[in-house]
Structure formats: structure tokens, C-alpha cells
Write a protein that holds these residues in place. Structure first.
Motif, PDB file in Angstrom:
ATOM      1  N   LYS A   8     -14.622  -2.563  -0.259  1.00 29.39           N
ATOM      2  CA  LYS A   8     -14.001  -1.239  -0.271  1.00 29.39           C
ATOM      3  C   LYS A   8     -15.002  -0.171   0.166  1.00 29.39           C
ATOM      4  O   LYS A   8     -14.679   0.715   0.962  1.00 29.39           O
ATOM      5  N   ASP A  16      -6.952  -1.750  -1.957  1.00 31.68           N
ATOM      6  CA  ASP A  16      -6.380  -2.281  -3.194  1.00 31.68           C
ATOM      7  C   ASP A  16      -5.276  -3.289  -2.887  1.00 31.68           C
ATOM      8  O   ASP A  16      -5.172  -4.327  -3.542  1.00 31.68           O
ATOM      9  N   ALA A  17      -4.443  -2.996  -1.894  1.00 27.84           N
ATOM     10  CA  ALA A  17      -3.366  -3.912  -1.511  1.00 27.84           C
ATOM     11  C   ALA A  17      -3.924  -5.245  -1.028  1.00 27.84           C
ATOM     12  O   ALA A  17      -3.326  -6.299  -1.248  1.00 27.84           O
ATOM     13  N   ALA A  43       0.815  -1.221   0.000  1.00 25.36           N
ATOM     14  CA  ALA A  43       0.000   0.000   0.000  1.00 25.36           C
ATOM     15  C   ALA A  43       0.847   1.269   0.000  1.00 25.36           C
ATOM     16  O   ALA A  43       0.312   2.366  -0.101  1.00 25.36           O
ATOM     17  N   ASP A  44       2.159   1.097   0.130  1.00 24.72           N
ATOM     18  CA  ASP A  44       3.103   2.225   0.140  1.00 24.72           C
ATOM     19  C   ASP A  44       2.810   3.196   1.293  1.00 24.72           C
ATOM     20  O   ASP A  44       2.721   4.400   1.104  1.00 24.72           O
ATOM     21  N   PRO A  83      -7.828   8.381   0.760  1.00 26.96           N
ATOM     22  CA  PRO A  83      -6.953   7.764  -0.245  1.00 26.96           C
ATOM     23  C   PRO A  83      -6.049   6.664   0.323  1.00 26.96           C
ATOM     24  O   PRO A  83      -5.765   5.684  -0.357  1.00 26.96           O
ATOM     25  N   VAL A  84      -5.638   6.786   1.569  1.00 27.97           N
ATOM     26  CA  VAL A  84      -4.833   5.740   2.203  1.00 27.97           C
ATOM     27  C   VAL A  84      -5.689   4.490   2.406  1.00 27.97           C
ATOM     28  O   VAL A  84      -5.234   3.369   2.163  1.00 27.97           O
ATOM     29  N   ARG A 140      -5.886   2.744  -0.876  1.00 23.17           N
ATOM     30  CA  ARG A 140      -4.641   2.029  -1.194  1.00 23.17           C
ATOM     31  C   ARG A 140      -4.550   0.721  -0.414  1.00 23.17           C
ATOM     32  O   ARG A 140      -4.103  -0.298  -0.942  1.00 23.17           O
ATOM     33  N   ILE A 141      -4.965   0.754   0.845  1.00 21.45           N
ATOM     34  CA  ILE A 141      -4.947  -0.466   1.652  1.00 21.45           C
ATOM     35  C   ILE A 141      -5.952  -1.481   1.097  1.00 21.45           C
ATOM     36  O   ILE A 141      -5.638  -2.670   0.985  1.00 21.45           O
ATOM     37  N   TYR A 180       0.178   1.548   9.304  1.00 23.39           N
ATOM     38  CA  TYR A 180      -0.750   0.442   9.061  1.00 23.39           C
ATOM     39  C   TYR A 180      -1.054  -0.301  10.357  1.00 23.39           C
ATOM     40  O   TYR A 180      -2.208  -0.639  10.636  1.00 23.39           O
TER      41      TYR A 180
END
Length: 127
Positions: free
Chosen positions: A85, A76-77, A48-49, A69-70, A73-74, A55
Motif C-alpha cells: 500500500k 484494501d480491495a 473498491a466502490d 483515498p481511491v 480503497r483499491i 479502475y
């Protein structure tokens, strides 16, 4: 739903989803034996960068100031489906909802704001 229960549900969803994914499912190569089934927190953070600590605090329900947005990303990861989602984003919104002032605390109203700006104008004019 209050922020506390939203945090608990979000935490539970993150842990369950993380544990259900093998590293190969997210494109990670596994070399040697792993001590755990599923992804580690470090794996999710890396994919998730985001920082591992960020995290970890999110999964434990102690994070503050996490952005939508974080969360995306999580999700999606963790290869979450659209409905998962959407649920995570709804939980995030319930968690991140602005807090109300405590009972008995004073909040400046329009009159006080006018008085403050009047004092600021007077002090900048040298009065």
C-alpha cells in the motif's frame, strides 16, 4: 521517478495483485465456471466502490485525477499489505505530482498579478 514510469509500475502492481487473488479470498461467491483466474477488473471496481471505467483507466495507466483515498480503497480491495500500500501511494504521488510549465511558456509573476488585480479594481470602480 517520472509520472510515466510510476504509471507503468502502478499498472503492473495492480494487474499482478488482481490476478493473484481468487474471488473467495475477498469474500466473493463464485457460482459456475469462471473464464479467468483471479479477480476481474469489474470485481475490483465493485469491491473498491469505484466505477469500472475509472479502475480500468487506472490499471491501463491512462487515468487522470485519481485521489489518494481511491488508491487506498483499491489497495484494501486487493488485500495489499502495508508495504504494498505504501508503494502504491508513493507511485501515486509520483504520478500525481504537479507538472512544471513547458519551456518557453509564460507564467504570471507577482508583478503581473498586481497589475491584473489593479485592473480588476479599476473596472469594478467604473474607471
Amino acid at each position: 521517478m517520472n509520472g510515466s514510469s510510476a504509471r507503468q509500475l502502478m499498472s503492473q502492481m495492480l494487474v499482478e495483485k488482481r490476478n493473484s487473488l481468487a474471488p473467495e479470498m475477498v469474500g466473493m461467491r463464485c457460482e459456475g465456471a469462471r473464464r479467468m483466474h483471479g479477480l476481474s477488473r469489474r470485481d475490483v471496481a465493485q469491491i473498491a466502490d469505484i466505477s469500472f471505467n475509472h479502475y480500468q483507466r487506472l490499471e491501463q495507466g491512462t487515468s487522470v485525477g485519481v485521489s489518494a483515498p481511491v488508491i487506498v480503497r483499491i489497495c484494501d480491495a486487493l488485500l495489499m499489505e502495508d508495504d504494498e500500500k505504501a508503494r502504491m501511494l508513493a507511485l501515486h504521488q509520483a504520478w500525481a505530482r504537479p507538472r512544471r510549465p513547458l519551456a518557453g511558456s509564460r507564467v504570471a509573476g507577482p508583478q503581473a498579478a498586481g497589475e491584473i488585480s489593479g485592473r480588476q479594481r479599476a473596472s469594478s470602480a467604473g474607471v
